[in-house]
Design a protein around this motif. Structure first.
Motif, PDB file in Angstrom:
ATOM      1  N   LEU A 331      27.161   3.521 -10.488  1.00  0.00           N
ATOM      2  CA  LEU A 331      27.362   3.189 -11.895  1.00  0.00           C
ATOM      3  C   LEU A 331      26.689   1.858 -12.175  1.00  0.00           C
ATOM      4  O   LEU A 331      26.943   0.865 -11.478  1.00  0.00           O
ATOM      5  CB  LEU A 331      28.856   3.091 -12.228  1.00  0.00           C
ATOM      6  CG  LEU A 331      29.213   2.551 -13.618  1.00  0.00           C
ATOM      7  CD1 LEU A 331      28.704   3.489 -14.707  1.00  0.00           C
ATOM      8  CD2 LEU A 331      30.721   2.329 -13.748  1.00  0.00           C
ATOM      9  N   ALA A 332      25.821   1.827 -13.190  1.00  0.00           N
ATOM     10  CA  ALA A 332      25.168   0.590 -13.612  1.00  0.00           C
ATOM     11  C   ALA A 332      25.666   0.226 -15.005  1.00  0.00           C
ATOM     12  O   ALA A 332      25.653   1.062 -15.917  1.00  0.00           O
ATOM     13  CB  ALA A 332      23.656   0.753 -13.609  1.00  0.00           C
ATOM     14  N   LEU A 333      26.128  -1.007 -15.168  1.00  0.00           N
ATOM     15  CA  LEU A 333      26.552  -1.531 -16.463  1.00  0.00           C
ATOM     16  C   LEU A 333      25.547  -2.586 -16.893  1.00  0.00           C
ATOM     17  O   LEU A 333      25.168  -3.456 -16.085  1.00  0.00           O
ATOM     18  CB  LEU A 333      27.944  -2.160 -16.388  1.00  0.00           C
ATOM     19  CG  LEU A 333      29.152  -1.238 -16.233  1.00  0.00           C
ATOM     20  CD1 LEU A 333      29.287  -0.751 -14.809  1.00  0.00           C
ATOM     21  CD2 LEU A 333      30.427  -1.954 -16.654  1.00  0.00           C
ATOM     22  N   SER A 334      25.129  -2.543 -18.149  1.00  0.00           N
ATOM     23  CA  SER A 334      24.155  -3.520 -18.623  1.00  0.00           C
ATOM     24  C   SER A 334      24.458  -3.926 -20.052  1.00  0.00           C
ATOM     25  O   SER A 334      24.959  -3.127 -20.849  1.00  0.00           O
ATOM     26  CB  SER A 334      22.734  -2.949 -18.530  1.00  0.00           C
ATOM     27  OG  SER A 334      22.608  -1.775 -19.310  1.00  0.00           O
ATOM     28  N   VAL A 335      24.170  -5.187 -20.360  1.00  0.00           N
ATOM     29  CA  VAL A 335      24.283  -5.710 -21.719  1.00  0.00           C
ATOM     30  C   VAL A 335      22.997  -6.451 -22.046  1.00  0.00           C
ATOM     31  O   VAL A 335      22.322  -6.988 -21.156  1.00  0.00           O
ATOM     32  CB  VAL A 335      25.489  -6.659 -21.886  1.00  0.00           C
ATOM     33  CG1 VAL A 335      26.791  -5.939 -21.594  1.00  0.00           C
ATOM     34  CG2 VAL A 335      25.340  -7.893 -21.016  1.00  0.00           C
ATOM     35  N   ALA A 336      22.655  -6.471 -23.323  1.00  0.00           N
ATOM     36  CA  ALA A 336      21.482  -7.214 -23.788  1.00  0.00           C
ATOM     37  C   ALA A 336      21.754  -7.672 -25.212  1.00  0.00           C
ATOM     38  O   ALA A 336      22.110  -6.858 -26.072  1.00  0.00           O
ATOM     39  CB  ALA A 336      20.232  -6.341 -23.735  1.00  0.00           C
TER      40      ALA A 336
END
Length: 409
Positions: A331-336
């Motif tokens: 699982l990859a979580l990302s914010v930008a």
């Protein structure tokens, strides 16, 4: 040689001497109607609870006050109310003369906290110019505070015999509130959602439900001895916050709840919280609960919590989205965000389906994970990227969380 003339007036000791005031008699006072002694350290935690219930500003001055009543049984009873919530606390006291008064909640709480440890002596007197006055003495400190008439203090009381009453463990109720109250919207104008819905469930369980329209939390717990006639009620938001404080501050193991169509009470030891219930109807939440989707993953709560906390630092009020990229075993979580930058976290999961990408409000996801027990596995069930997700834990099927996805460009 002539003797020096003696002046008729004494040498002034100030630049602006003031003529001495005419002697006057002391104001007439009546016998002290209240006199008791209570340890300062006993009052401090009670005042912390009472202070948050009393109004800080009000067009009705008595609502900014606490009611104090020294009873002949050797008890000091303290009350606070804002007319929607009432809190009554009792503690042992050495009562010399029973009586009652009121005192401004914030000032009284601040003063008691600032006093040294030891016995606090409380007494009241009545003067012609100031009315009722409360005097506090502790070691070498002495404070006098004005009181309003205790008969003016309003009470929230339920009619006897009209409430469905049941006991339940403090730890159980505390966890139920913690897992729902964060979903209550802060806007009180949304009265149909501004609280935690309580209803009977199955034959011996109680269910709490809360939603702000973007998420929904539902928790069920078995309560042996629950009355069959338990009403379904919307418990006010502020009352549930105060209930949580009360349950977190007590060493008692059992609480007692009582419900009617207009009032609810929570009694823990010698403290009772009373809530006035609103008339708004909670919406049909069952229609918003999806069946578990075919895409299900399991992830450790500790890994997910730590990752969300780090990523939330990179979000803003306007940009709260977190993207979940789900692949077999990862699982990859990302914010930008335009204002701060971007970040990515990866963690192992149990998942063997097709790859899927979905976006959520990071704060909403973190609220759910924060309310869980430390060592648990979080289950996330999805149908697709545009329909609500259903979350629960492996060891607690009685707690479910529905979360709307959000579009993240």
């Amino acid at each position: 040689m002539p003797l020096p003339t003696v002046q008729d007036t004494a040498t002034p000791t100030t630049l602006f001497p003031v003529s001495p005031a005419e002697p006057s008699s002391s104001p007439t006072t009546t016998p002290t109607p209240l006199h008791c002694r209570v340890p300062r350290d006993t009052l401090v935690p009670l005042l912390a609870l009472l202070h948050s219930v009393a109004e800080t500003r009000s067009a009705v001055p008595i609502l900014t006050h606490l009611s104090l009543e020294a009873q002949a049984s050797g008890t000091l009873e303290l009350r606070a109310t804002d007319l929607e919530i009432g809190l009554r606390c009792r503690c042992p006291a050495t009562v010399t003369t029973p009586g009652a008064c009121t005192v401004e909640a914030r000032r009284f709480s601040d003063i008691v906290r600032a006093l040294p440890a030891g016995d606090l002596h409380l007494s009241t007197s009545r003067t012609d110019h100031a009315g009722l006055v409360l005097t506090l003495r502790c070691e070498k400190s002495r404070v006098r505070l004005l009181s309003l008439e205790p008969s003016e203090f309003p009470l929230l009381q339920a009619p006897p015999g009209e409430m469905a009453t049941f006991p339940l463990p403090v730890a159980t109720l505390r966890a139920m509130i913690a897992r729902t109250v964060f979903c209550v919207p802060p806007d009180p104008s949304r009265s149909h959602l501004h609280g935690v819905f309580c209803e009977p469930y199955a034959s011996d369980s109680v269910r709490l439900v809360a939603s702000d329209g973007h998420r929904l939390a539902v928790v069920d717990r078995a309560v042996p001895g629950r009355p069959a006639s338990l009403p379904s009620v919307l418990l006010p938001a502020k009352g549930m916050v105060e209930a949580r404080k009360l349950l977190e501050s007590t060493s008692e193991e059992i609480a007692t709840m009582a419900l009617s169509s207009t009032l609810a009470t929570l009694t823990v030891g010698d403290t009772m919280l009373t809530l006035r219930l609103g008339e708004s109807a909670f919406p049909d939440y069952r229609a918003a609960m999806p069946a578990p989707g075919p895409h299900q993953l399991s992830v450790g709560r500790a890994d997910l919590l730590a990752a969300l906390r780090r990523l939330l630092i990179l979000t803003t009020e306007r940009e709260r989205g977190v993207t979940l990229t789900i692949r077999p075993d990862t699982l990859a979580l990302s914010v930008a965000t335009n204002a701060l930058g971007e970040g990515t976290e990866e963690m192992p999961i149990a998942y063997h389906g097709d790859p899927l990408t979905i976006g959520f409000n990071a704060r909403y996801l973190l609220d759910f994970v924060s309310a869980l027990d430390p060592a648990t596995q979080v289950i996330l069930a999805l149908r697709d990227a545009s329909t609500p997700a259903l979350l629960w834990t492996e060891d607690d099927s009685g707690y479910r969380y529905v979360l709307m996805p959000m579009r993240i460009d």
